[in-house]
Each structure stands twice: as C-alpha cells, then as structure tokens.
Design an enzyme around this catalytic site. Structure first.
Site, PDB file in Angstrom:
ATOM      1  CD1 TRP A 185      -0.542  -4.122  24.061  1.00  0.00           C
ATOM      2  CD2 TRP A 185       0.400  -2.763  22.553  1.00  0.00           C
ATOM      3  NE1 TRP A 185      -1.556  -3.479  23.408  1.00  0.00           N
ATOM      4  CE2 TRP A 185      -1.015  -2.637  22.476  1.00  0.00           C
ATOM      5  CE3 TRP A 185       1.187  -2.021  21.691  1.00  0.00           C
ATOM      6  CZ2 TRP A 185      -1.633  -1.780  21.581  1.00  0.00           C
ATOM      7  CZ3 TRP A 185       0.567  -1.172  20.811  1.00  0.00           C
ATOM      8  CH2 TRP A 185      -0.839  -1.051  20.752  1.00  0.00           C
TER       9      TRP A 185
ATOM     10  CD  GLU B 234      -1.538  -2.334   1.959  1.00  0.00           C
ATOM     11  OE1 GLU B 234      -0.311  -2.571   2.025  1.00  0.00           O
ATOM     12  OE2 GLU B 234      -2.395  -3.083   2.433  1.00  0.00           O
TER      13      GLU B 234
ATOM     14  CE  LYS C 227      -3.531  -3.850  25.931  1.00  0.00           C
ATOM     15  NZ  LYS C 227      -4.561  -2.894  25.562  1.00  0.00           N
TER      16      LYS C 227
HETATM   17  N1  LIG Z   1      11.524  -3.947   7.878  1.00  0.00           N
HETATM   18  C1  LIG Z   1      10.425  -4.590   8.291  1.00  0.00           C
HETATM   19  N2  LIG Z   1      10.361  -5.084   9.542  1.00  0.00           N
HETATM   20  C2  LIG Z   1       9.278  -5.740   9.970  1.00  0.00           C
HETATM   21  N3  LIG Z   1       8.197  -5.949   9.228  1.00  0.00           N
HETATM   22  C3  LIG Z   1       8.192  -5.493   7.962  1.00  0.00           C
HETATM   23  C4  LIG Z   1       9.298  -4.796   7.430  1.00  0.00           C
HETATM   24  N4  LIG Z   1       9.000  -4.450   6.171  1.00  0.00           N
HETATM   25  C5  LIG Z   1       7.757  -4.905   5.925  1.00  0.00           C
HETATM   26  N5  LIG Z   1       7.279  -5.556   6.987  1.00  0.00           N
HETATM   27  C6  LIG Z   1       5.963  -6.224   7.115  1.00  0.00           C
HETATM   28  O1  LIG Z   1       5.453  -6.499   5.818  1.00  0.00           O
HETATM   29  C7  LIG Z   1       4.179  -5.875   5.657  1.00  0.00           C
HETATM   30  C8  LIG Z   1       3.955  -5.480   4.217  1.00  0.00           C
HETATM   31  O2  LIG Z   1       3.943  -6.633   3.393  1.00  0.00           O
HETATM   32  P1  LIG Z   1       3.017  -6.775   2.112  1.00  0.00           P
HETATM   33  O3  LIG Z   1       2.518  -5.477   1.670  1.00  0.00           O
HETATM   34  O4  LIG Z   1       3.854  -7.585   1.174  1.00  0.00           O
HETATM   35  O5  LIG Z   1       1.783  -7.662   2.492  1.00  0.00           O
HETATM   36  P2  LIG Z   1       1.288  -8.213   3.874  1.00  0.00           P
HETATM   37  O6  LIG Z   1       1.004  -7.078   4.798  1.00  0.00           O
HETATM   38  O7  LIG Z   1       2.287  -9.226   4.350  1.00  0.00           O
HETATM   39  O8  LIG Z   1      -0.064  -8.931   3.449  1.00  0.00           O
HETATM   40  P3  LIG Z   1      -1.589  -8.488   3.747  1.00  0.00           P
HETATM   41  O9  LIG Z   1      -1.619  -6.996   3.837  1.00  0.00           O
HETATM   42  O10 LIG Z   1      -2.325  -8.999   2.573  1.00  0.00           O
HETATM   43  O11 LIG Z   1      -1.932  -9.151   5.011  1.00  0.00           O
HETATM   44  C9  LIG Z   1       4.198  -4.706   6.600  1.00  0.00           C
HETATM   45  O12 LIG Z   1       2.911  -4.287   6.968  1.00  0.00           O
HETATM   46  C10 LIG Z   1       4.984  -5.265   7.781  1.00  0.00           C
HETATM   47  O13 LIG Z   1       4.163  -5.977   8.667  1.00  0.00           O
HETATM   48 MG   LIG Z   2      -0.495  -5.625   4.761  1.00  0.00          MG
END
Ligand SMILES: Nc1ncnc2c1ncn2[C@@H]1O[C@H](COP(=O)(O)OP(=O)(O)OP(=O)(O)O)[C@@H](O)[C@H]1O
Ligand SMILES: [Mg+2]
Ligand SMILES: Nc1ncnc2c1ncn2[C@@H]1O[C@H](COP(=O)(O)OP(=O)(O)OP(=O)(O)O)[C@@H](O)[C@H]1O
Ligand SMILES: [Mg+2]
Lengths: 542, 542
Positions: A445, A331, A440
């Site tokens: 948290w 997004e 939680k």
């Molecule tokens: N450097 C990072 N450290 C920790 N988490 C990360 C990092 N970069 C990305 N993420 C995780 O990846 C997510 C983004 O991934 P992506 O947009 O590929 O889809 P997704 O969130 O895994 O899938 P969906 O939204 O469909 O559940 C972020 O919201 C976060 O949770």
């Molecule tokens: Mg996501």
C-alpha cells in the site's frame, strides 16, 4: 421493576432547559444578511425557539415530520435547531453548495415538509420549485423589511411568523432515541447518504466533545464555529456551547472570509474555533497579507480532511494558536478521534516527531471503539504501522442509513468507515487513505494522503492530489496532480525530487501532471472520483 | 424498528475496554499495607481484574450478587471495582469508620456474599463474624507473606486467589441499567440508606464530571483521589481517570496523613486532588509546620461539607492552588453543583465578593436539574436570596433507595435532597442548611452553616457548630458550640462579638458554649443530631 437510579432521558430538550436556566445570560453573536452583528443571549434564543415551536404547530407540523434548512451559522438557524428537534421533529440541514440535482434528491429523499431558507439562498431553491412536491412551503429567515422577491409559492417571513406567537410552549416528553436531526454525507465517494441523529446520540457526542482533551469547552471560552451547521451540525458546537455556557459567535455567510473571521475573533475575543483546513488557509492568508493578529485565539480544530503542515506550523509559530486535528464523519456525529492534549510520556519527543504526532488524526474519544482490520478480516495490532480498514462502534455511530436498501454495518455490527489507517500503542490514529482511493503497488500500500501532504508542503504548490492508476508491471502506480500557486512554475523533476527522502523511494509517483484546478465536492474536498474519470485515459510515459 | 444510531449500552465495561486500549500505558500508583509505593499501569490493572473475575466465578458468585469491600484507595480496590461491576455483580463499599452496629446492619441489609478486606481492617470485621450470616467468606487484599492471623472463617488470600486464574475473561454484555455499585449514605441525619448506582448513572456522571468546568481531567493530569472509594466511589475519580488517561495516585490508608499526601503530591507530580475539608486542613497544617511546597498541584476539590474560608484562602494565596467547591451527596453519585471556572462576566467583581462567590456550592453540572421550593411547595426564583428546599432530578439521581419502605421521590418525581439553599441568576447555589438543622427564629430563617463558617474563621477556633434550640419568645434561637485550638481560650463575649458586623444582628447566637470536642459521623461530619441530644436540657441565660 426496581429502578434504583432515575432514567431521565438524554434529550436536546434537557440541554436547552439547562442552558436557559444556568447559562441564560451568556451572549450569542451572529452575522446575518440583515445585520452585520446581531447579539442577544441564550435566554432570548430559547424564548424565540418556543415562539417558533408554536408557529410550526400552527403550520400543521407534527412530531416525526421533517423541516429542512438552507442556512448559514446564525441565531435564527440556532432557534430552528432547537424548536424543531425539541418538538419531536427532524431538523434536516441542507448544504447550499450541493449541485441542484443533489439538493433536489436530498430534499425529496429526506421528505422535507417545510424549508427554512436564508434570504441570500432563495435563488438557489427557486429552480427546484416544481421538483420538490412534498414541500408545503418556505420560511425565509429574515424580517419583513428584508424579504426578497421570489418565485417560490407559500413563502412566510420568519420574524412575522414568530412575532404573533406566545413564548410559552410545553415541550413534549421525548424518548431519548427519538430522531432529532438529519444530515447527508458529502458525497465524496458516491451519492450522499442520510444519517439520522437521535437525541441520545447528540447528547452523548456533546458530553464527549467537551472533555478537556477534546474541545475542552468552558464557560470562560468564546467559540466561533466556522464549520457550517449543515455540516454534521457544526460538529456539535451549537449544542455544546450552550450546554457549557460558552459564548457563541457565528459568522453567517462570511465563513470563508478571512477578514470577517479575523475581525470577529478580535472584537468578540474568540478563544476557540473549528473548521475545515480550507478555512484555516484563508484565515492564514488574510493574516499574512494584513499583518493582523488573533491574540485571544488559543486553539482551533481542523477536521474533515487532512490538515496541511503549514496550517499547523504557522498557526502555532506565528500566532501562538494550537492546531488540534479531529477525525470523524457524518456517520459519526462526527467525532471519532481527537488530537488535543498529548500524553506527558510523549511530550519529550524531538520536535519533528512531536509535529508528526500532532498532525495525526488523534486518539479515540471515549465512546468510540475503533479497530483496524486487515484484508483477511482479522484485527490488526496497534503497532504504529499495520494499516487496514478502520471500523467503529459506539453510541453516536450510525446504525442504519435513512431509507437505504443496503446493510449499513458489517456482520459483527461494526460500521466500516471507508477510511484506511493505522494505530499506535497510545491509540493515535493515522489516516492513510480512503478505501476507495487506496493505491496498491506491487502488493504494497501507498498512502495517497501522505504523498499529498508532502507535495503541498512545497512552498509553490497550492493544492495536490494523488490517485492510483492501472500499471502493467506494478498493477497500480500513483500519479501526482498539482495546482501551482499563482505565478509559480516548477517542472516535473523538481516536483518529484521534492518528495525524495521524505517518503519511501518506491512511493514516489511515477508521473506528475500540472493542472489549473482540481475538482471539489460541496464540502470543499478534492473529488478523486472525478479526478479518476478525468485521468481515465492517462498513459504512463515509459 | 428503524434504529438510526447504534444504541451501544453505557457500561463500565466499555469504559474499561477503552481505558485498556487507549490509556493502557498510563501509571497507577498506590500506597498499601504491604507496599509503600506500588506502581503499575492501567493495562496491568485490567488484566488482573480479569483474573479476579475468573476467581469470583469459581467462588460461585453470579451476576446480581453483592460483593462487599472494606478497603482504602489502592490498586487492589480498583481491580475489585471493575471485576465485580463488569461481571454484572454489585460492588458494595463499606465505610470502615462506621460503628460496628452500623457495619453489621449495612452488610446484612446489602446482602453481601463475600467481603474483600484490607489486611489492616480485619480486626474491625472479626467481632461481627457471627452476626453476618449471609457472608460466605472473606478475601484479604494482600499476598501470602502479609496475611494476618485471624479468627474469621473462610479466609482467602487475594494474590494467591488470582494467581492461579487465566487473564482472559469474556465480560457479559450488560444492559446499561444494570446495578453496578452500592453505597450507603453517611447517616448524618438518620440511619444510613442504600443507593444502588447503575452502569448508566456511573458513566453519565463520569462524562459530566470530567468537563473543563468541573474536574477538567486531562491526560496531562495526575490525580490523587483522597476522598475514599467507600465514599460515593471516590467521587467517581477511579472511573474518570482511566476514562481520560489521567495517572492515578492512591494514598491507601494514609489519606488523613498530611506528610504522606505532601510526599505523594511532590514525588508523583500530582496536579489535581479531591477530598473533604478535614483533609485539606490536615494538609495545610502539615505544609505550614514543615515549610513544604506542593508546586505541581493546580487545583483541588473540596466537598461533602462546607469549606472553611481558610482552606480556600491559604491554598490559593500561599500555595497557588485553586480550591473548587463541589456539592452533592450519596444519592447523586455524588455530583450536583461545581464551582470551577467562573463566568467572565463575574471575574471583575471586587475580590471579596469573588471570594464569596467561589465559596458557594457552585453551578449545576449538566445533567442535574435543580429547583428551590418554598414552604408552600411553589418554586422560588433564582434571585440570590429566596431560600428553600433543594430538589433535584437527572440521570444520576436516585430513584429508589435499596430495600426501603418509604417513597424516595416527591409526587412530581423530584428527589428532595434534605439541603436548604438559594440560587442566583448565574445558577450559583448557596447551601444555607440541612432541612433537619434549620433554625427558625421569629418566623425567619437563620443559616447555621454561615454562622459556623464565620465562627471558624476566628484564628483561635478549631471547630464550631450551631444548633437551634427552643426559645420561649422566638420559638427557636441559635446556640453556638465551639472547640478552641489547643492552648487557646477566649470568652463568650469575644466569640459572639467576632460575629458582629459579619452576619445580620438578629442572627448572632443567643449563647455560646465551649466544649472539648464535637460529635462526628463516620465520614467526619459534625453530628448535629447527637449535638441536639447533648444540649436537650440547655437553658437560655435570661
Ligand atoms: N482529520 C482528517 N484527516 C483525514 N481525513 C479526514 C479527516 N477528517 C475527516 N476526514 C475524511 O472525511 C470523511 C468524512 O467526511 P463526510 O462525512 O463529510 O463525507 P464524505 O466521506 O467526504 O462523503 P461520502 O461518504 O458521501 O463519500 C472521512 O471518512 C475521511 O475520509
Ligand atoms: Mg464518507
Ligand atoms: N459543598 C458542600 N457544602 C455544604 N454541605 C455539603 C457540601 N457537599 C455536601 N454537603 C453536605 O453533605 C450531604 C451529603 O453527604 P452524604 O451523602 O455523605 O451523607 P449525609 O447526608 O451526611 O448522611 P445522611 O443522608 O445519611 O443523613 C449533603 O446533603 C450536604 O448536606
Ligand atoms: Mg443525606
């Protein structure tokens, strides 16, 4: 109206025009199914993109139509990107690792009219043949000699298709808010959702990503985007490299293969690369086993999931490669924060604190406005400890999911990322959890990500996940689920003991379970959704 | 309408917001008339900008109004920049080196309602008092203790004015095409013309200028913008430094003083700086005389006029400072091309050719589209030799001069820069002349800039200019006008002989004249317009 400055639109077409004129002599190197080392220049690429644009037109495709791709990172995929988006159409990258039902859903939901497929991936789409009625045909990304036998109908050969076309094409003048590319989220927390990038959002993201404190891309660099082009447009490197004149090296289907990566890095003198932590673990593994070096490599970006300490530490200490963490999501095009150069005021921190800092998600790139919201909806201070929901806003942040029936933004126009974290006074973001994975315990948290990172640092642990499960006294308590490295075993006590002193004592999981493997999503992330289902009936021992 | 991505406007307000939250702890250091070394942080700066915005409101100023500044590079000028532009008003920077009649013309033409003045510059404006009827009053940029006596009416003290104001202010939500700043051209070729920058043009220019291959600004850098804030907004550094978190060091009225510059560089650990060639000559001069070093300094930008070889060469060889050439103009915000990092394919050129390459105007920054047009209006190839009129297009290029009665663009929507040059296949631009200074001898062009550069490389020459004068046989021939270094003399033969073998033989000027000084414009450029008047009656010897 008096318009003092030109309002030239920010389009991918303008990027292509610039790249061809100014960086046209720079090389693009790819691994493909039909050629282990294809090389040509950006000038060649954009010439072929014009041939392809003519071909797409003869197929009856019009501005606004969607063209799907099921492909790896290579030069034909690059040509498709530009030909499709600059024709005013939408390039919809499909993740070949999705389950067939997910692929079917996404192809239909995205309204793909034609699909470009890598020859090796044809068998993946064949079973869907009768379930994707809007698709008019398939373009197989190879030449006649390498065309696979297939049960699909309306199959064209990429090279034959473009061979007969003129290399002149009048690109349409596009409004900068025209959609350019479609990508679905990984589906970690629910069904994949469609994000439709515009020319404007893509270009602005590009500008922000090449800054010295982010990718810092230069004409002196050689970039190897290992992150797939179907994963948020390869984090934009297939746009930013031509924009700057960075030589591009693309690993094709070999993106998970340590040996190929190592060879590409050394032979093509790669200086910068980007990928998810799993890829870096594979490369590290190969380097250790083979005793190879990666001397040209200066820096790599790790994003998409938390980066294990071992990747950061060994890459730096053994291979002199700086590991830079990026945080973002589909997004967000994807870049939100980046951990590149560090403020001089913090460089003198003790090494251990500096390591901790460098493993955080980094600082907001210019263009992304971030706030942390508490449960009461109030903004929390940037004090390095107040943790809450991360919300974002900016010119490359989603406004509305594609064909979606729920509102995408909150009432004040912010996008709620679904991640939880805290900010410090220098703007360093620390991701502590996903909102849906938050634990939680007794009203406080616990960060599952921090516990996982800590567990994975144990030398015998291959992978670890922490989930919160209902608890009679504390309402929820963490459960640690561990996969050991091959041939290694330890017991529950030793595993939990390893965490002691490293995290707050009440964070220590109430139990630990050893399993052979963890469930993963199509982008290789641990699927806690599935893990929670798997442990739905778990009983705490006392 | 379905808007897939946020269309958050590109405003200076968003830059300020980002800088305050993310880079708020970074320092801003200034030299002012009332303090030889003022220091505070970006957070302090923007807090005071809010106080100032409240004050401007109480003075009756409204969005759309113009506020003039007659000031040096310092922190109060920085506050004014942000307070004015982010209030939706226009910040009109006035060049204190303009002639009184030019200042009067520009203040009236720009419709300045209030003027902020540095205390040292009050005497400059006093004589204009009765000739600028639209100006309602003056804000002197100092505290009560340092207020000068003045004959001006309606004079307020900056510090007292803001002291009584709240540091809370609701910045208006602006459209990104809202005008933000007004700057007039140098008047080298005619009357100064007004260029009105928008929020959008400023931000996009900012993004482009911080790229690794341009200024490459990082949070690790310390920037010293010597180029005045009244000269195309100090080439945008007062925007780009806070955007990135680069510490800002501003020399106030001391911008031409080699000793102060050297002290600031060493004491504040300056890594990057920008200015016109004259400033670098002054710094080099001081370094040579004093034996000082500038060890922290890594790179400097030289722009606004051709850079003498000696600046490039001595800075690199004696002080290990990389000299990077920028080409641009007021109408371009100002950046058009930049000579930063060099394509690896060219790095292996013999040193002499590499030097020649590095002294060119550089390659187009992404966003600026350039073409070279021949006299017949056809586009010329990028072959490194076809010279013609340079035309540009892009999101930070002028569309219409402010209150101007002639069209600013050509029929196809390009801005004709007034410069002449050629492009090579790597996109390196070489400026050979200004259109108005072009010398055409026997139907062929001679580059006055190249001849001047060559003459100035003579160790005894201080300054040189070449103009074309009518000639009975060749229609026009070049005349060389030279100022010798103090105490040095050479004769005509030696001077012209020096050029032999360095330029085509038919380029050698037909005569050479020695003078005590050359006429200059307010930005320190040689005024060939005045020189041509001065030599209107010149007779060729044979
Ligand atoms: N450097 C990072 N450290 C920790 N988490 C990360 C990092 N970069 C990305 N993420 C995780 O990846 C997510 C983004 O991934 P992506 O947009 O590929 O889809 P997704 O969130 O895994 O899938 P969906 O939204 O469909 O559940 C972020 O919201 C976060 O949770
Ligand atoms: Mg996501
Ligand atoms: N690197 C450079 N090399 C040679 N000339 C340069 C360079 N950079 C800028 N210039 C010259 O400076 C000009 C821009 O200067 P500026 O906008 O300050 O006003 P001006 O053109 O001197 O004045 P006016 O337009 O009023 O005649 C360019 O058009 C070019 O002629
Ligand atoms: Mg000009």
């Amino acid at each position: 109206m008096f318009t003092p400055m030109m309002t030239t639109p920010l389009t991918i077409t303008s990027l292509m025009h610039h790249a061809e004129r100014v960086n046209g002599l720079v090389e693009v190197v790819s691994v493909t199914a039909d050629n282990p080392r294809h090389r040509y220049t950006y000038r060649d690429a954009f010439k072929r993109a014009r041939q392809l644009a003519n071909a797409l037109k003869t197929l009856g495709l019009k501005p606004g139509d969607t063209v799907g791709t099921v492909a790896w990172n290579d030069y034909r995929h690059l040509e498709i990107y530009y030909a499709v988006s600059c024709s005013g159409m939408v390039c919809h990258t499909l993740n070949p690792r999705l389950f067939p039902e997910q692929l079917e859903y996404i192809i239909n939901h995205g309204e793909d009219q034609w699909i470009c497929i890598d020859p090796t991936l044809v068998p993946l789409i064949e079973p869907l043949k009768d379930k994707i009625p809007k698709v008019k045909g398939f373009i197989v990304m190879t030449d006649e000699a390498h065309m696979p036998d297939t049960k699909l109908d309306q199959v064209l050969c990429y090279e034959s298709l473009i061979a007969e076309q003129s290399d002149q094409f009048d690109w349409p003048e596009l409004d900068e808010n025209t959609p350019a590319a479609l990508c679905y989220t990984s589906g970690t927390t629910g069904n994949p959702k469609g994000v439709l990038y515009t020319h404007r959002s893509t270009l602005l993201h590009c500008y922000a990503s090449i800054c010295a404190d982010v990718f810092g891309l230069s004409i002196k660099d050689v970039a190897l985007p290992i992150v797939p082009m179907f994963h948020v447009n390869g984090w934009g490197m297939v746009y930013s490299a031509p924009m700057v004149g960075t030589k591009l090296v693309m690993p094709g289907p070999k993106m998970g293969d340590g040996e190929t990566l190592c060879t590409l890095i050394n032979e093509e003198k790669v200086t910068v690369s980007a990928g998810v932590p799993t890829v870096w673990l594979a490369l590290l593994n190969y380097l250790q086993q083979s005793g190879s070096k990666v001397e040209s490599l200066q820096r790599i970006t790790s994003g998409g999931a938390a980066c294990p300490f071992v990747v950061y530490d060994e890459m730096r200490s053994k291979y002199d490669v700086d590991v830079q963490i990026g945080w973002g999501m589909t997004e967000m095009n994807p870049l939100g924060t980046y951990n590149g150069n560090c403020p001089p005021a913090l460089e003198s921190l003790p090494q251990e604190e500096l390591d901790q800092l460098r493993l955080k998600a980094g600082r907001p790139v210019f263009g992304v406005d971030i706030k942390i919201e508490g449960e009461d909806g109030q903004e929390l201070p940037w004090d390095g400890k107040s943790s809450g929901a991360i919300k974002v806003r900016g010119p490359w942040i989603i406004n509305e999911y594609f064909h979606y029936d729920k509102p995408t933004l909150d009432d004040d126009g912010w996008f709620e990322t679904g991640d939880v974290g805290c900010m410090d006074e220098w703007g360093y973001l620390q991701i502590t959890d996903r909102l849906k994975d938050v634990i939680k315990s007794g009203g406080e948290w616990i960060s599952s990500i921090e516990l996982e990172n800590c567990a994975v640092n144990h030398p015998d642990v291959a992978e670890a996940a922490v989930i919160g499960l209902p608890h009679p006294k504390w309402s929820e308590r963490p459960l640690l689920v561990v996969v050991m490295k091959e041939g290694k075993t330890i017991d529950k006590q030793e595993m939990l003991g390893w965490l002691e002193g490293k995290v707050a004592s009440w964070w220590i999981p109430s139990d630990c379970v050893f399993v052979d493997e963890l469930p993963h999503t199509a982008t290789g992330k641990i699927s806690k959704k599935d893990l929670r289902v798997q442990f739905a009936d778990f009983q705490w021992s006392e």
